[in-house]
Design an enzyme around this catalytic site. Structure first.
Site, PDB file in Angstrom:
ATOM      1  CD  GLU A   1      -2.899  -0.275  -0.319  1.00  0.00           C
ATOM      2  OE1 GLU A   1      -3.110   0.937  -0.541  1.00  0.00           O
ATOM      3  OE2 GLU A   1      -3.176  -1.170  -1.148  1.00  0.00           O
TER       4      GLU A   1
ATOM      5  CB  SER B   1      17.733  -6.931  -9.830  1.00  0.00           C
ATOM      6  OG  SER B   1      17.740  -5.823  -8.999  1.00  0.00           O
TER       7      SER B   1
ATOM      8  CG  HIS C   1       7.142 -10.080 -10.953  1.00  0.00           C
ATOM      9  ND1 HIS C   1       7.903 -11.162 -10.572  1.00  0.00           N
ATOM     10  CD2 HIS C   1       8.002  -9.056 -11.125  1.00  0.00           C
ATOM     11  CE1 HIS C   1       9.181 -10.799 -10.548  1.00  0.00           C
ATOM     12  NE2 HIS C   1       9.267  -9.529 -10.881  1.00  0.00           N
ATOM     13  CB  SER C   2       7.030  -6.290  -8.670  1.00  0.00           C
ATOM     14  OG  SER C   2       6.879  -5.625  -9.920  1.00  0.00           O
TER      15      SER C   2
HETATM   16  C1  TPP Z   1      19.058 -11.958 -15.662  1.00  0.00           C
HETATM   17  C2  TPP Z   1      17.694 -11.409 -15.469  1.00  0.00           C
HETATM   18  N1  TPP Z   1      16.818 -11.465 -16.485  1.00  0.00           N
HETATM   19  C3  TPP Z   1      15.587 -10.954 -16.340  1.00  0.00           C
HETATM   20  C4  TPP Z   1      15.207 -10.369 -15.177  1.00  0.00           C
HETATM   21  C5  TPP Z   1      13.825  -9.756 -15.022  1.00  0.00           C
HETATM   22  N2  TPP Z   1      13.035 -10.550 -14.084  1.00  0.00           N
HETATM   23  C6  TPP Z   1      12.932 -10.185 -12.795  1.00  0.00           C
HETATM   24  S1  TPP Z   1      12.082 -11.302 -11.920  1.00  0.00           S
HETATM   25  C7  TPP Z   1      11.825 -12.286 -13.252  1.00  0.00           C
HETATM   26  C8  TPP Z   1      11.070 -13.558 -13.098  1.00  0.00           C
HETATM   27  C9  TPP Z   1      11.679 -14.471 -12.118  1.00  0.00           C
HETATM   28  O1  TPP Z   1      10.857 -15.568 -11.920  1.00  0.00           O
HETATM   29  P1  TPP Z   1      11.160 -16.671 -10.836  1.00  0.00           P
HETATM   30  O2  TPP Z   1      12.601 -17.025 -10.857  1.00  0.00           O
HETATM   31  O3  TPP Z   1      10.208 -17.768 -11.051  1.00  0.00           O
HETATM   32  O4  TPP Z   1      10.898 -15.960  -9.442  1.00  0.00           O
HETATM   33  P2  TPP Z   1       9.526 -15.416  -8.828  1.00  0.00           P
HETATM   34  O5  TPP Z   1       9.399 -13.987  -9.266  1.00  0.00           O
HETATM   35  O6  TPP Z   1       8.433 -16.255  -9.345  1.00  0.00           O
HETATM   36  O7  TPP Z   1       9.690 -15.501  -7.371  1.00  0.00           O
HETATM   37  C10 TPP Z   1      12.398 -11.718 -14.377  1.00  0.00           C
HETATM   38  C11 TPP Z   1      12.312 -12.280 -15.728  1.00  0.00           C
HETATM   39  C12 TPP Z   1      16.156 -10.323 -14.142  1.00  0.00           C
HETATM   40  N3  TPP Z   1      15.881  -9.766 -12.946  1.00  0.00           N
HETATM   41  N4  TPP Z   1      17.381 -10.846 -14.310  1.00  0.00           N
END
Ligand code: TPP
Ligand code: MG
Lengths: 396, 486
Positions: free
Chosen positions: B163, B249, B378-379
């Site tokens: 929030e 990240s 996701h966020s």
């Molecule tokens: C190398 C890289 N590529 C792309 C991203 C963008 N990104 C951030 S989170 C995400 C998905 C990650 O999914 P998962 O590993 O299943 O974790 P969850 O979010 O489901 O916890 C992506 C593609 C990133 N952070 N780092």
């Protein structure tokens, strides 16, 4: 607001009188074509629609591309062209680029998206050792010229280390690929279509700060803007400013401020970083006698260094001041400190020794690593016969 | 080795020939051909030690000849006459790096998937009853209640921070919604000396280890109390005193690092392991492969925990991999693995306790796949209803809630009550709000921290740039945010 203005300003010099290598429309048509005011991600989206429409052997893929991509650039593509041509990939950048190279090597146009330029590094090997050398190493038997890698780059106001970087210089050190960065929606569409259709692998960085912010009239039909041609987007006589991507709107503001102080600035959008259009910059610097280069990436070993060196090689006798670079700091990209990190319009060149102009003439190498000055001297002398008040631009 | 190579090579050449005869065609069958591609490069003379390991046993699967019944085709090691066959190898198999490989006359390919999916270890049923015959790790009342309050704390913190982002007070946030059990229960099964390398959806581990709500808030607000000095986006926590390495990240980069960190623990003869978390999406990165292979080869005490929550942003696991999830990858690398119900706190606790013990006592990596669901977006940058149904989200949010299920069990033990529940939720809410207010009021880190820590020392280029920046600020103070002390 400033960005909108900037967008419109660029429209004045839009398209230009150039022959397009594979242009599907002539300039006349573009002039007449319907155009709409759209933002940068929509312009990219239009270009991708056209690319898929005009070549049945073209593909668009990457992480989260199917539902439209995290920046909405691929919206509607999967629905329109089907899951076989527009698709999600596993979360693996080396896989995305390796796959794209293979696809391209078989005669297809592979348009790969890397979600953020910050995440392109797992694919660095594929780009540097594979894509860039595919043609050369095979004696031109094989090539992956149909490859285009799109990636959002640059600051966005709150991206911190890993959603802000400008990694263009890494790729400018790699013969065999082209590096292209658009400054506005109209440029994005035309340059992306050229990149996709160019017979060489291209890394195309999109200024993500401008995805929504930059709005501009963009012709709706198929048009291309030439690669490796810089554009003088503002003419001036006292100093040449060179930049690319999002940084141009900041530089534009600086030009406007400088104008008030009686300094006439010539602003050049480089557009293609390699192979770059030296001639346009050289011609401008011969006229103005001064050069300022600006990029968001850290100053040290940024592409500004290459431009600076090249211009000193070619314009040494015409230069009236050392080449200035206003760039990002030599730190990782910070979150809270972002406004301090960024090359703002009021930032001045880091430092130059008094009298460096003179010394440079005797020992060119001194200009490369000047000793630290005690006081910050004027970076640019005021234009002859003009009384300049104030120091707004930092080149008092 | 040279002998082995030439022998394998001849074996392969023979085999191609043989299959062609059996197929009654002069050309090699297409299936066969595709399997033989590695052999072609191998025969071409470009051979490295590693290649032989692949080629030998793989080739061994192509035979369709029964020993004794048909022509023998193994070249004698003492003879160059390839028509001179012996059957010793067929009965004895092949000595090969990694152990003896037996031969089979069956041309059977290993299936791409097993007939049954790997079952999922679970202790609590949907109603929070212990499933009969469960192998349970005992938990004291104290630990059990702490696990419950931990999960509720994370949930409450998530709701309020989410929030706060919506109101523009912080720039970004990301919840653990639906995955609270994994973070908390895995942390409960670890010891403080175990080194954690997180992805980003595991704040429960930090909370368990004593990271306070104030510390979470300080990071998200990037104020001067943030250990990361305001440099990273919200949720990128890290705490030296909690043995929790700072989040970065880029996905999956922490995984090979975990193998290296674990090697250090092993060399130092520590009674501790490294625990590295990843998502299902993370397992697609090259770093995941590197991590598992290094960990296995270097024999290091590391527990890899994969939260398989069904989604990587908008990408469902069906578009991420075609294996039976993550758990089956372990065996391919020579790593012991287990699949666990990630929404069953007791099962997670049990699986990680055992994984930890095995990793430390045997100096080996363990892979744990926890099945769960990302209930939140996701966020704060995402709207997940664009790519999944509200029904799906609702189902996991309610019927499969890890917190509700666990509460039933705790409460049935007499360790929890409705009064305790409302007291807890009220208290935590208050604490989170207080933490946010204080974090918001606390000033930002001073400007000098833009330049420190790039290196351990302070090189001249940075000194120069700091000086120049300060000069610009002096001249144009209006360009800079007033809340950063210069
Ligand atoms: C190398 C890289 N590529 C792309 C991203 C963008 N990104 C951030 S989170 C995400 C998905 C990650 O999914 P998962 O590993 O299943 O974790 P969850 O979010 O489901 O916890 C992506 C593609 C990133 N952070 N780092
Ligand atoms: Mg996931």
């Amino acid at each position: 607001m400033a960005l909108r203005k900037f967008g419109r300003l660029s429209l004045i010099s839009r398209i230009g009188k150039r022959d397009f290598s594979i242009a599907s429309t002539s300039e006349g048509l573009i002039e007449k074509a319907d155009s709409k005011s759209i933002n940068l991600f929509t312009a990219v989206n239009q270009a991708l629609h056209i690319a898929l429409e005009t070549d049945s052997r073209s593909y668009v893929f990457g992480e989260d591309v199917s539902f439209g991509g995290v920046f909405r650039c691929t919206t509607g593509l999967a629905e329109r062209f089907g899951k076989k041509r527009v698709f999600n990939t596993p979360l693996c950048e080396q896989g995305i680029v390796g796959f794209a190279i293979g696809l391209a090597a078989m005669g297809n146009r592979a348009i790969a998206e890397i979600q953020f330029a910050d995440y392109i590094f797992p694919a660095f090997d594929q780009i540097v050792n594979e894509a860039a050398k595919f043609r050369y190493r095979s004696g031109n038997q094989f090539n992956c010229g149909g490859l285009t890698i799109r990636a959002p780059y640059g600051a966005v106001g709150h991206g911190g280390h890993y959603h802000s970087q400008s990694p263009e210089a890494f790729f400018c050190h790699v013969p065999g690929i082209k590096v292209v960065i658009p400054r506005s929606p109209q440029q994005a569409k035309g340059l992306l279509l050229s990149s996709i259709r160019d017979p060489n692998p291209v890394v195309f960085f999109e200024p993500k700060w401008l995805y929504r912010l930059a709005v501009e009239e963009v012709p709706e039909d198929d048009y291309m803007l030439p690669l490796s041609e810089a554009e003088v987007i503002r003419e001036g006589s006292d100093i040449t400013l060179v930049g690319w991507g999002a940084q141009l709107s900041v530089m534009e503001q600086a030009c406007i401020e400088a104008e008030k102080d009686g300094i006439s600035c010539e602003l050049i959008d480089l557009k293609t970083l390699i192979p770059w259009d030296k001639e346009t910059v050289v011609a401008s610097v011969r006229k103005t006698g001064r050069l300022l280069v600006s990029h968001e990436a850290p100053i040290t070993a940024g592409f500004g260094a290459e431009i600076s060196a090249s211009i000193i090689e070619r314009c040494f006798l015409q230069l009236e001041a050392p080449v200035a670079r206003v760039c990002g700091l030599d730190t990782p990209f910070p979150l809270v400190f972002e406004p301090f990190y960024m090359p703002t319009k009021n930032k001045r060149m880091i430092s130059f020794p008094k009298g460096s102009v003179l010394r440079t003439k005797v020992h060119p190498h001194l200009a490369i690593s000047p000793p630290l000055p005690a006081e910050m001297p004027p970076l640019f002398l005021p234009p002859k016969n003009k009384k300049v008040v104030g120091t707004k631009l930092g080149f008092s | 080795m040279a002998h082995l190579i030439s022998k394998s090579r001849r074996l392969l050449e023979k085999r191609i020939l043989f299959s062609a005869i059996l197929d009654g065609r002069s050309k090699v069958s297409s299936v066969f051909q595709s399997r033989m591609i590695p052999a072609a490069g191998f025969c071409g003379g470009k051979l490295e030690a590693g290649d032989t390991i692949l080629v030998g046993p793989r080739g061994g699967r192509f035979k369709s000849i029964k020993s004794g019944e048909q022509v023998q085709f193994f070249p004698s090691s003492s003879s160059s006459d390839e028509d001179d066959h012996h059957d010793d190898d067929i009965t004895e198999g092949l000595d090969f790096p990694g152990g003896r490989v037996t031969f089979t006359p069956q041309k059977s390919f290993i299936s791409e998937s097993s007939a049954k999916r790997v079952p999922c270890y679970r202790v609590l049923d949907d109603d929070g009853y212990i499933i009969r015959g469960s192998e349970i790790e005992q938990v004291s009342k104290e630990v059990a209640v702490k696990m419950y309050t931990g999960m509720v704390t994370i949930q409450t913190m998530d709701n309020i921070f989410y929030e706060a982002q919506r109101q523009g007070r912080i720039s970004f946030y990301l919840t653990s919604s639906g995955e609270e059990a994994i973070g908390i229960a895995s942390a409960a099964a670890l010891m403080p000396d175990d080194v954690v390398l997180p992805q980003y959806r595991e704040p429960g581990v930090l909370l368990w280890r004593g990271f306070t709500l104030q510390e979470f808030a300080n990071q998200c607000f990037g104020n001067k109390q943030d250990y990361g000095k305001g440099r990273q986006m919200p949720i990128h926590y890290g705490s030296k005193k909690h043995n929790y390495m700072t989040i970065s990240s880029p996905i999956a980069t922490q995984l090979p690092q975990a193998a290296g960190a674990a090697y250090s623990l092993k060399m130092d003869k520590k009674e501790a392991c490294v625990v590295a978390y990843t998502g299902d999406g993370g397992t697609s990165e090259g770093d995941f492969h590197a991590a598992l292979n290094f960990a296995a080869v270097m024999e290091v005490p590391v527990v890899f925990i994969c939260r398989n929550n069904g989604w990587a942003i908008s990408t469902p696991t069906t578009e991420q991999f075609r294996s039976d999830g993550i758990v089956v990858r372990g065996q391919a690398y020579g790593i012991r693995s287990i699949r666990v119900d990630g929404n069953d706190a007791l099962a997670v606790y049990g699986a990680i306790s055992t994984a930890r013990k095995m990793a430390i006592s045997e100096k080996k990596p363990i892979l744990v796949e926890a099945l769960t669901y990302r209930v939140g977006h996701h966020s704060t940058s995402d709207d997940s209803t664009k790519y999944r149904t509200v029904n799906e989200i609702e189902h996991w949010k309610t019927a499969r809630s890890p917190i509700a299920r666990y509460r039933k069990w705790v409460q049935r033990n007499g360790w929890w009550s409705d009064e305790a529940e409302s007291q807890l939720r009220g208290d935590i809410r208050k604490q989170v709000l207080q933490a946010i207010q204080l974090a918001d009021r606390t000033e930002k880190p001073p400007l000098e921290q833009l330049f420190t820590d790039v290196y351990e020392d302070f090189p001249s280029n940075l000194r120069e740039q700091e000086k120049s920046l300060r000069e610009t600020i002096r001249r144009h103070p209006q360009d800079y945010p007033p809340d950063v002390p210069v």
